[in-house]
Design an enzyme around this catalytic site. Structure first.
Site, PDB file in Angstrom:
ATOM      1  N   ASP A 107      51.250  36.917  51.262  1.00  0.00           N
ATOM      2  CA  ASP A 107      50.059  36.196  50.848  1.00  0.00           C
ATOM      3  C   ASP A 107      50.013  34.934  51.715  1.00  0.00           C
ATOM      4  O   ASP A 107      50.898  34.698  52.528  1.00  0.00           O
ATOM      5  CB  ASP A 107      50.113  35.888  49.340  1.00  0.00           C
TER       6      ASP A 107
HETATM    7  C1  BGC Z   1      45.088  34.816  47.849  1.00  0.00           C
HETATM    8  C2  BGC Z   1      44.929  36.215  48.402  1.00  0.00           C
HETATM    9  C3  BGC Z   1      43.956  36.187  49.558  1.00  0.00           C
HETATM   10  C4  BGC Z   1      44.432  35.195  50.595  1.00  0.00           C
HETATM   11  C5  BGC Z   1      43.541  35.095  51.803  1.00  0.00           C
HETATM   12  C6  BGC Z   1      45.427  33.808  48.932  1.00  0.00           C
HETATM   13  O1  BGC Z   1      45.446  32.515  48.438  1.00  0.00           O
HETATM   14  O2  BGC Z   1      46.091  34.795  46.857  1.00  0.00           O
HETATM   15  O3  BGC Z   1      44.493  37.076  47.398  1.00  0.00           O
HETATM   16  O4  BGC Z   1      43.809  37.460  50.090  1.00  0.00           O
HETATM   17  O5  BGC Z   1      44.522  33.906  49.993  1.00  0.00           O
HETATM   18  O6  BGC Z   1      42.358  34.482  51.494  1.00  0.00           O
END
Ligand code: BGC
Length: 772
Positions: free
Chosen positions: A270
């Protein structure tokens, strides 16, 4: 020269010549790479927004403005940057670009929970196909979706991005979504692997979960999806499981995901930032997002010192190259920037129709008479309908059809005075919130307009001059924060008064009241549901929401959604409420995290309820609920008959006949629950093992639905033996319209126990008081 090697290798790989020639061409490419080039491939090309000075490489994030990130290109070797973009309700990119008069809006589809409420994998696959087409046509390579964490607790702020409290529903719907998206030749990233069931302290929280609860509940949807739809990528979560960050966990990312389940794609983090790079490479986390220079330097340093083996780096590099070879960008796809947004809008509208859950419909209040010209439309969200949640799951859509507009489009008339009052109040609220919301930033989620207090005399007058009252109750939430109990899970005092006063006055005039729930997750319903005549759960139904709700209210469509989670009587009825960090709001920024971490009892969550999540608890322990798992009414009625079961050596097939016994056409979801015989571990009273939805059945028509279950999927996880065990003995097969409404039952025998040993990994590191 080296560029030629890559291009040849690539051409061979694509055409399959590599195997024929017996040349392991990607290895040749890897041999041609310097360690710096390898390190760059493992670390995302962060944008300055995330990493400022630490941005790894130029402006690749700008290939598709607003996308969440890219991989790093390598010009020398002919490796392009690939683009990764959110999210679960549709593609999230910037809708406008500087010095460019074109727009790049994407379709806002119904939120994930609503798609799960359709219980229709075929429909979900078609939604995925449309979403994936936008990914392709807007020049992206991977959609960072679907999310499939379990609704462990109703307050999780991202439940709307996830599917269900039940791993089977979540897994089946997610697999359908992945198949749909990837049918376009673009990838998905199933997320957040795993145990990301709360937003409070999400980047540091330790989810302490037993091996059994992990295997049966929290990992299961991922297992189903990996095996049934082969996602290109998996996103590891921010949190730890049993003391180890998931992105650094070899047991999770290699032993289970790859060795046991056969996952062949890449794992990306993530959007974490710097953590232990060597531990991640070793664990099998190939790509670190969003990426920064510090991480590259760290990899180089560790390889030099020998604390990270280059051979391990090579494994990740190879997988990333294999991923890149599949992408539209590598293949040079000429994207149009012009997906068919009109066609996708109608897919949205129709898919939302199947996810609507009719919770109550006394005396056939719904559908409404088609010619009503004086609907008293209450509730601020009637005029500012919530199409989807906030944060990375939010789509930049061109428009949202609110309920007022949807009703008018459908030929209904809205009572003018009510409309005026709300419109004026809304304009005032929007003005008030404009700056405040910019100041808060999207991680805190925009504040929504308040519910105005409605004067009693005003309501009395409306009861006299309107045909019917519709009251919308709205809730929004998103990434970074969990929901609260007061004024969120529970109704606010203003909402309660509105409901009480409107029903009293309208009923006094012999007129009906309908409540629309415009919510992404569960709210309390038990204390007020007796008030209105009908309740329609419309979720956050995407950009066509108002039209979809109007279709259902008019009877153009017949609601056929069912609840993918339980609506409890009270928040505290959920056993997880005893250790869910309710009350800690807003925890995105680090300062606040640190303050929370310094407090005792914060920083970890003991999943003491173990496997007793959702209906597994309520049903087994005979707890009354407000609306049970799998529940949903229709404008027609269905009869179930002729249950039959057939067993083979490795599976059982249950069939049932469903007949439309009412007056209008409709679709029905039949749910197959199985009660297993006693074994060494205590099992839930029954578990969902299959479901099927009929076609649109005309009155009098019937359809035989068949559900097949592999006997290995009847197993429980036995920690002492590290094995999935299907016990021998008598099993009951129950077919229901909900878990509390079993219509048909039969039984079958499994004559020999089946034992499937797996690795004894992801052990609890702390003792805790597990529910038995
Ligand atoms: C989120 C993800 C997301 C990523 C990119 C993160 O903060 O938890 O679900 O895909 O950001 O935007």
């Amino acid at each position: 020269m080296k560029r030629i090697i890559v291009m040849m290798a690539v051409a061979w790989t694509i055409s399959g010549y590599a195997q024929k020639l017996g040349v392991n061409t990607l290895d040749e490419v890897i041999n041609a790479m310097t360690i710096e080039e390898k390190a760059h491939l493992l670390i995302g090309a962060s944008n300055e927004g995330f990493s400022g000075e630490g941005a790894t490489i130029g402006k690749t994030w700008n290939i598709v403005p607003g996308a969440a990130g890219t991989t790093v290109p390598n010009e020398r070797l002919g490796i392009p940057a690939t683009v990764l973009a959110d999210g679960p309700a549709g593609l999230r990119i910037a809708p406008t670009r500087p010095n460019d008069s074109s727009t790049y809006y994407c379709t806002g589809f119904p939120v994930a929970t609503m798609l799960a409420a359709t219980w229709n994998p075929t429909l979900v696959e078609s939604v995925g196909k449309a979403m994936g087409n936008e990914v392709l046509e807007y020049g992206c390579d991977v959609l960072l979706a679907p999310g499939m964490n379990i609704h462990r607790n109703p307050l999780c702020g991202r439940n709307f991005e996830y599917y269900s409290e039940d791993p089977f529903v979540a897994g089946k719907i997610a697999a359908a979504m992945v198949n749909g998206v990837q049918s376009n030749g673009v990838g998905t990233s199933i997320k957040h692997f795993a145990g990301n069931n709360q937003e409070t302290l999400r980047t540091r929280n330790d989810a302490r979960i037993s091996q059994r609860a992990l295997r049966e509940i929290y990992l299961k949807p991922f297992e189903i999806t990996v095996k049934e739809s082969h996602p290109w990528t998996v996103m590891s979560s921010y949190n730890k499981i049993n003391g180890t960050y998931t992105q650094e966990d070899y047991e999770l990312l290699t032993t289970i995901l790859r060795d046991e389940w056969g996952f062949k794609g890449i794992v990306m983090t993530d959007w974490t930032g710097t953590r232990n790079t060597a531990a991640q490479v070793h664990a099998g986390n190939d790509l670190m997002m969003p990426g920064n220079k510090e991480q590259i330097a760290d990899i180089l340093d560790k390889v030099k010192k020998g604390t990270l083996k280059e051979s391990e780096v090579n494994i990740c590099v190879k997988r990333i190259l294999e991923y890149i070879l599949q992408t539209p960008r590598f293949k040079g796809y000429k994207y149009s920037n012009k997906p068919d947004l009109k066609a996708h809008a109608s897919i949205t509208r129709n898919s939302a129709a199947e996810g609507m859950v009719l919770l109550k419909n006394d005396n056939e209040t719904l559908p409404l008479q088609a010619d009503l010209k004086n609907i008293a439309l209450f509730g601020i969200t009637s005029y500012s309908f919530i199409a989807g949640g906030t944060g990375s799951g939010d789509v930049n859509k061109a428009y949202v059809v609110d309920l007022q507009q949807g009703l008018e489009n459908a030929g209904f008339g809205i009572q003018e005075k009510t409309k005026k009052v709300y419109e004026k109040f809304l304009a005032y609220e929007n003005e008030r919130l404009e700056e405040i919301n910019i100041e808060r930033g999207w991680y805190l989620g925009p504040l929504r307009p308040r519910e105005p207090e409605m004067d009693n005399i005003f309501i009395k007058l409306r009861a006299k001059d309107s045909d019917v009252a519709i009251i919308t109750i709205g809730r929004n939430s998103g990434e970074g924060n969990d929901r609260g109990i007061k004024d969120n899970f529970e109704l606010s005092q203003t909402e309660r008064e509105l409901l009480t006063n409107v029903t009293r006055e309208f009923h006094a005039q012999g007129k009906k009241v309908v409540v629309i729930l415009n919510i992404g997750g569960v709210i309390e319903t038990a204390s007020w549901k007796y008030l209105p005549d009908a309740i329609l759960l419309a979720w956050q139904a995407g950009q066509e929401a108002g039209n979809s709700v109007a279709d259902a209210l008019k009877g153009t469509t017949n609601p056929s959604g069912k609840l993918p989670m339980t609506f409890p009587l009270d928040y505290t009825d959920h056993p997880s409420s005893r250790n869910f960090p309710a009350g800690f709001v807003s925890n995105w920024d680090d300062e606040q995290n640190t303050t929370l971490l310094n407090k005792k009892d914060i920083g970890w969550t003991n999943y003491e309820e173990d496997i007793w999540v959702g209906y597994r608890y309520f049903n087994t322990y005979n707890k009354e609920v407000s609306y049970p798992f799998g529940y949903g009414l229709s404008y027609t009625t269905f009869q179930y008959s002729d249950i039959k079961v057939k067993t083979t050596a490795s599976s059982i097939k249950v069939s049932v006949k469903v007949t439309n016994t009412g007056k209008v056409a409709g679709k029905e979801v039949a749910e197959l629950y199985v009660t297993a015989p006693a074994g060494e571990v205590k099992k839930p009273s029954c578990e969902l093992k299959g479901f099927a939805k009929t076609q649109l059945l005309e009155p009098g028509a019937s359809e035989v639905l068949v559900m097949e279950v592999k006997s290995e999927d009847l197993a429980s996880f036995n920690e002492a033996k590290s094995a999935w065990i299907t016990d021998a003995g008598h099993y009951k097969a129950l077919i229901g319209a909900s878990i509390n409404d079993i219509r048909q039952s039969t039984s079958f025998i499994i004559s020999k126990p089946q034992v499937r040993k797996v690795h004894n990994v992801l052990k609890l590191q702390e003792t805790m008081n597990r529910m038995k």
